[in-house]
Design a protein around this motif. Structure first.
Motif, mmCIF file in Angstrom:
data_model
loop_
_atom_site.group_PDB
_atom_site.id
_atom_site.type_symbol
_atom_site.label_atom_id
_atom_site.label_comp_id
_atom_site.label_asym_id
_atom_site.label_seq_id
_atom_site.Cartn_x
_atom_site.Cartn_y
_atom_site.Cartn_z
ATOM 1 N N LYS A 265 -6.570 44.739 80.665
ATOM 2 C CA LYS A 265 -6.357 43.512 79.904
ATOM 3 C C LYS A 265 -7.564 43.180 79.029
ATOM 4 O O LYS A 265 -7.410 42.705 77.885
ATOM 5 N N ALA A 266 -8.775 43.456 79.542
ATOM 6 C CA ALA A 266 -9.979 43.174 78.755
ATOM 7 C C ALA A 266 -9.965 43.965 77.454
ATOM 8 O O ALA A 266 -10.330 43.450 76.392
ATOM 9 N N GLN A 267 -9.499 45.221 77.522
ATOM 10 C CA GLN A 267 -9.438 46.010 76.292
ATOM 11 C C GLN A 267 -8.293 45.541 75.392
ATOM 12 O O GLN A 267 -8.454 45.464 74.174
ATOM 13 N N ARG A 268 -7.134 45.239 75.972
ATOM 14 C CA ARG A 268 -5.991 44.813 75.148
ATOM 15 C C ARG A 268 -6.366 43.557 74.350
ATOM 16 O O ARG A 268 -5.984 43.407 73.193
ATOM 17 N N ASP A 269 -7.089 42.645 74.983
ATOM 18 C CA ASP A 269 -7.507 41.437 74.281
ATOM 19 C C ASP A 269 -8.422 41.787 73.106
ATOM 20 O O ASP A 269 -8.316 41.196 72.015
ATOM 21 N N TRP A 270 -9.325 42.739 73.323
ATOM 22 C CA TRP A 270 -10.215 43.170 72.242
ATOM 23 C C TRP A 270 -9.408 43.807 71.113
ATOM 24 O O TRP A 270 -9.631 43.517 69.933
ATOM 25 N N MET A 271 -8.468 44.669 71.448
ATOM 26 C CA MET A 271 -7.654 45.334 70.436
ATOM 27 C C MET A 271 -6.912 44.323 69.576
ATOM 28 O O MET A 271 -6.855 44.460 68.346
ATOM 29 N N ALA A 272 -6.358 43.306 70.217
ATOM 30 C CA ALA A 272 -5.636 42.280 69.468
ATOM 31 C C ALA A 272 -6.569 41.538 68.524
ATOM 32 O O ALA A 272 -6.191 41.185 67.397
ATOM 33 N N SER A 273 -7.802 41.312 68.944
ATOM 34 C CA SER A 273 -8.743 40.536 68.130
ATOM 35 C C SER A 273 -9.199 41.287 66.890
ATOM 36 O O SER A 273 -9.622 40.670 65.911
ATOM 37 N N VAL A 274 -9.128 42.636 66.909
ATOM 38 C CA VAL A 274 -9.591 43.415 65.752
ATOM 39 C C VAL A 274 -8.430 44.041 64.981
ATOM 40 O O VAL A 274 -8.643 44.849 64.079
ATOM 41 N N GLY A 275 -7.204 43.679 65.335
ATOM 42 C CA GLY A 275 -6.052 44.111 64.550
ATOM 43 C C GLY A 275 -5.553 45.503 64.841
ATOM 44 O O GLY A 275 -4.899 46.126 63.994
ATOM 45 N N SER A 276 -5.813 46.032 66.037
ATOM 46 C CA SER A 276 -5.287 47.346 66.388
ATOM 47 C C SER A 276 -3.790 47.288 66.635
ATOM 48 O O SER A 276 -3.270 46.288 67.153
ATOM 49 N N LEU A 277 -3.084 48.349 66.264
ATOM 50 C CA LEU A 277 -1.709 48.504 66.705
ATOM 51 C C LEU A 277 -1.707 48.728 68.215
ATOM 52 O O LEU A 277 -2.683 49.235 68.769
ATOM 53 N N PRO A 278 -0.630 48.358 68.908
ATOM 54 C CA PRO A 278 -0.574 48.615 70.354
ATOM 55 C C PRO A 278 -0.482 50.114 70.637
ATOM 56 O O PRO A 278 -0.004 50.888 69.791
ATOM 57 N N VAL A 279 -0.954 50.529 71.795
ATOM 58 C CA VAL A 279 -0.827 51.916 72.218
ATOM 59 C C VAL A 279 -0.126 51.937 73.574
ATOM 60 O O VAL A 279 -0.275 51.003 74.368
ATOM 61 N N PRO A 280 0.650 52.980 73.866
ATOM 62 C CA PRO A 280 1.424 53.001 75.117
ATOM 63 C C PRO A 280 0.631 53.433 76.336
ATOM 64 O O PRO A 280 1.091 53.280 77.465
ATOM 65 N N TRP A 281 -0.568 53.989 76.125
ATOM 66 C CA TRP A 281 -1.306 54.584 77.237
ATOM 67 C C TRP A 281 -2.145 53.548 77.970
ATOM 68 O O TRP A 281 -2.619 52.576 77.385
ATOM 69 N N SER A 282 -2.356 53.779 79.260
ATOM 70 C CA SER A 282 -3.265 52.940 80.028
ATOM 71 C C SER A 282 -4.692 53.151 79.537
ATOM 72 O O SER A 282 -5.035 54.204 79.004
ATOM 73 N N THR A 283 -5.522 52.143 79.763
ATOM 74 C CA THR A 283 -6.933 52.272 79.390
ATOM 75 C C THR A 283 -7.610 53.402 80.147
ATOM 76 O O THR A 283 -8.441 54.124 79.589
ATOM 77 N N GLY A 284 -7.273 53.576 81.420
ATOM 78 C CA GLY A 284 -7.956 54.624 82.177
ATOM 79 C C GLY A 284 -7.273 54.942 83.487
ATOM 80 O O GLY A 284 -6.291 54.308 83.890
ATOM 81 N N HIS A 285 -7.845 55.938 84.152
ATOM 82 C CA HIS A 285 -7.271 56.436 85.404
ATOM 83 C C HIS A 285 -8.387 57.019 86.265
ATOM 84 O O HIS A 285 -9.437 57.424 85.763
ATOM 85 N N PRO A 286 -8.171 57.083 87.575
ATOM 86 C CA PRO A 286 -9.156 57.749 88.419
ATOM 87 C C PRO A 286 -9.276 59.216 88.029
ATOM 88 O O PRO A 286 -8.329 59.838 87.540
ATOM 89 N N VAL A 287 -10.446 59.789 88.252
ATOM 90 C CA VAL A 287 -10.678 61.195 87.950
ATOM 91 C C VAL A 287 -11.590 61.769 89.025
ATOM 92 O O VAL A 287 -12.438 61.066 89.560
ATOM 93 N N GLY A 288 -11.386 63.040 89.346
ATOM 94 C CA GLY A 288 -12.225 63.668 90.369
ATOM 95 C C GLY A 288 -11.586 64.927 90.906
ATOM 96 O O GLY A 288 -11.854 66.025 90.433
ATOM 97 N N TYR A 289 -10.709 64.793 91.886
ATOM 98 C CA TYR A 289 -10.032 65.966 92.449
ATOM 99 C C TYR A 289 -8.934 66.475 91.512
ATOM 100 O O TYR A 289 -8.566 67.639 91.561
ATOM 101 N N TRP A 290 -8.405 65.592 90.716
ATOM 102 C CA TRP A 290 -7.497 65.932 89.616
ATOM 103 C C TRP A 290 -7.989 65.178 88.387
ATOM 104 O O TRP A 290 -8.732 64.206 88.506
ATOM 105 N N ALA A 291 -7.564 65.616 87.207
ATOM 106 C CA ALA A 291 -7.927 64.859 86.014
ATOM 107 C C ALA A 291 -7.333 63.455 86.091
ATOM 108 O O ALA A 291 -7.969 62.481 85.700
ATOM 109 N N HIS A 292 -6.097 63.349 86.582
ATOM 110 C CA HIS A 292 -5.482 62.052 86.873
ATOM 111 C C HIS A 292 -5.410 61.949 88.390
ATOM 112 O O HIS A 292 -4.473 62.441 89.018
ATOM 113 N N ASP A 293 -6.425 61.321 88.965
ATOM 114 C CA ASP A 293 -6.628 61.303 90.409
ATOM 115 C C ASP A 293 -5.907 60.117 91.046
ATOM 116 O O ASP A 293 -5.151 59.390 90.404
#
Length: 372
Positions: A265-293
Motif C-alpha cells: 500500500k505504501a508503494q501504491r500510494d506513491w505511484m498514485a501521487s506521481v501519476g503512474s498507471l496501475p500495475v498488476p504485480w505485487s510489490t514484492g515476495h519472499p526470496v531464498g529457497y525459491w525465487a518466489h519463496d
C-alpha cells in the motif's frame, strides 16, 4: 532438505514431538539408512526397522506413546511446499493411525510457512554474496550492448554463459531466466530477438541459485543513449526516479509487525501521487529457497478486493524479500505492441527485515545505467 531424509532408500517417517519438556525429534528409518542418519545427527534418535516392517505402524506406536492432541502432517490445499505427502501415503498413515488419531490430523501449513520464511544470519550472508554477484553480472552484460545490433536474447545468452562459467544455476524456469526486455511490458516471459535501439529503456530480470539451494531475484535497468546524448534525457530520468522512489517507499514501510499488504500500500500510494498507471504485480515476495519463496506477500493493494492470504501475514526479523519499485506509462513505441501496451520501471532489490526495520542486502540501483 530441512528434515534430513536425503539418505532414505525406503519409506522413512520423521516425527517432531512437542511436550512441556521441550521438542524431541525422531526418525523411523529402514535399517540400511539408519546408521547414516545417526551419523549426521539431524534428529535426536533413530528407530531402525528391517525391510518389510510397516513403517506407518511403527511410527504410530511412537505417536501413541507421545499422546499428541494434534498431529500436523505435510498436506496442504494452499501451499505446495507444505504438501509433500502423497495420496497413497496419506491413506496408509490413516489406516495405521486408526479413527481416533486420524481425527487429530491437521495441516502443517503454518508450521512449514513459519519455518521456511525465516532465514538464519548465515543464510542471509549467503544471499547477500549471491545478490552481489547477480547485480554485477547484469551490469557487466550491459557493457556488451551495441545499439542497433544486440538483441535482448543476446544479453540473455551472455548471462547464461557467465552462469555456466561460474557454476551457478537458474533461480527459476531456465527458459525465462534472464528475462531481458527492451520493448513494452511482457510480464514474466522470455527474452526475444528484439534488437535494442537507441532511446530504449532495457530491463533485465535475473536470478541465480547458489550451492543448489539459495536463490536471488534482482532487476537492473539501463537507458540506451541517442546520438548526441551524454546522459539520459529528463523524461527518462523522471520515470526512473519515480520507480526507484516507489521502491524506497516500500522499503521504508518494512519493519517487524507490519502486514505485507501495508508495504504494498505504501508503494501504491506513491505511484498514485506521481501519476503512474496501475500495475498488476505485487510489490514484492519472499526470496531464498525459491525465487518466489514462502512467507508474507508484499501485495494485495493492487486489487479492489480486501487483502487476504499471505498479504495479511506480518513481517518479522529474518524475512528476506525481493521487491520492485514501480512506475508505469503508456507505450508509444513501434507497432509491435498495438493497443494499450505499457512500459514499466520495476527496479527490483533484495532486503532483509531486522529488529529495527529493514536492510538492503546490497546497495540499491541509484541511477539508470547509460549505454553509449
Amino acid at each position: 532438505l530441512h528434515v534430513g531424509g536425503e539418505n532414505a532408500g525406503g519409506t522413512a517417517i520423521f516425527l517432531f514431538l512437542r511436550s512441556p519438556a521441550g521438542l524431541r525429534s525422531l526418525a523411523v528409518s529402514p535399517s540400511g539408512e539408519a546408521t547414516a542418519l545417526r551419523d549426521v545427527g539431524v534428529v535426536d534418535s533413530v528407530v531402525s526397522i528391517e525391510r518389510g516392517v510397516d513403517v506407518y505402524a511403527r511410527a504410530t506406536e511412537e505417536l501413541r506413546r507421545g499422546g499428541p492432541a494434534r498431529i500436523a502432517v505435510n498436506s496442504s490445499t494452499t501451499r505446495a511446499a507444505a504438501d509433500g505427502l502423497s495420496h497413497t501415503q496419506r491413506l496408509a498413515l490413516e489406516k495405521a493411525l486408526g479413527p481416533e488419531l486420524t481425527a487429530r490430523l491437521v495441516s502443517a501449513d503454518e508450521l512449514v510457512t513459519e519455518w521456511l520464511s525465516v532465514k538464519l544470519p548465515e543464510e542471509v550472508e549467503i544471499l547477500r554474496r549471491a545478490a552481489e554477484l547477480t547485480a554485477k553480472l547484469e551490469l557487466e552484460a550491459y557493457e556488451h550492448v551495441i545499439p542497433g545490433k544486440t538483441r535482448d536474447s543476446d544479453v540473455a545468452r551472455h548471462l547464461k554463459r557467465r552462469m555456466a562459467e561460474l557454476g551457478v544455476e537458474d533461480a527459476w524456469a531456465p527458459q525465462q531466466n534472464p528475462n531481458v526486455n527492451s520493448g513494452p511490458d511482457r510480464g514474466h516471459s522470455h527474452a526475444t530477438d528484439r534488437v535494442i535501439q537507441r532511446g530504449d529503456i532495457v530491463q533485465t530480470d535475473f536470478g541465480i541459485k547458489v550451492w543448489g539451494i539459495w536463490c536471488t531475484d534482482i532487476q537492473r535497468f539501463a537507458y540506451v543513449l541517442r546520438e548526441g546524448e551524454s546522459e539520459p534525457p529528463a523524461e527518462a530520468v523522471r520515470r526512473w526516479e519515480n520507480g526507484r522512489n516507489g521502491g524506497r517507499a516500500a522499503f521504508e514501510a518494512m519493519r517487524p509487525g507490519v502486514r505485507g499488504y501495508d508495504v504494498d500500500k505504501a508503494q501504491r500510494d506513491w505511484m498514485a501521487s506521481v501519476g503512474s498507471l496501475p500495475v498488476p504485480w505485487s510489490t514484492g515476495h519472499p526470496v531464498g529457497y525459491w525465487a518466489h519463496d514462502v512467507g508474507p506477500s508484499l501485495g494485495g493493494a493492487q486489487r479492489a478486493a480486501p487483502p487476504s492470504g499471505d498479504a495479511l501475514r506480518r513481517l518479522g526479523p529474518g524475512h528476506v524479500f525481493a521487491f520492485d519499485g514501480f512506475f508505469s506509462w503508456a507505450w508509444a513505441g513501434e507497432s509491435e505492441a498495438p493497443g494499450e501496451a505499457t512500459k514499466t520501471i520495476s527496479v527490483e532489490e533484495m532486503a532483509v527485515v531486522t529488529p529495527a526495520g529493514a536492510e538492503y542486502l546490497i546497495p540499491p540501483q541509484q541511477d539508470l545505467v547509460a549505454i553509449p
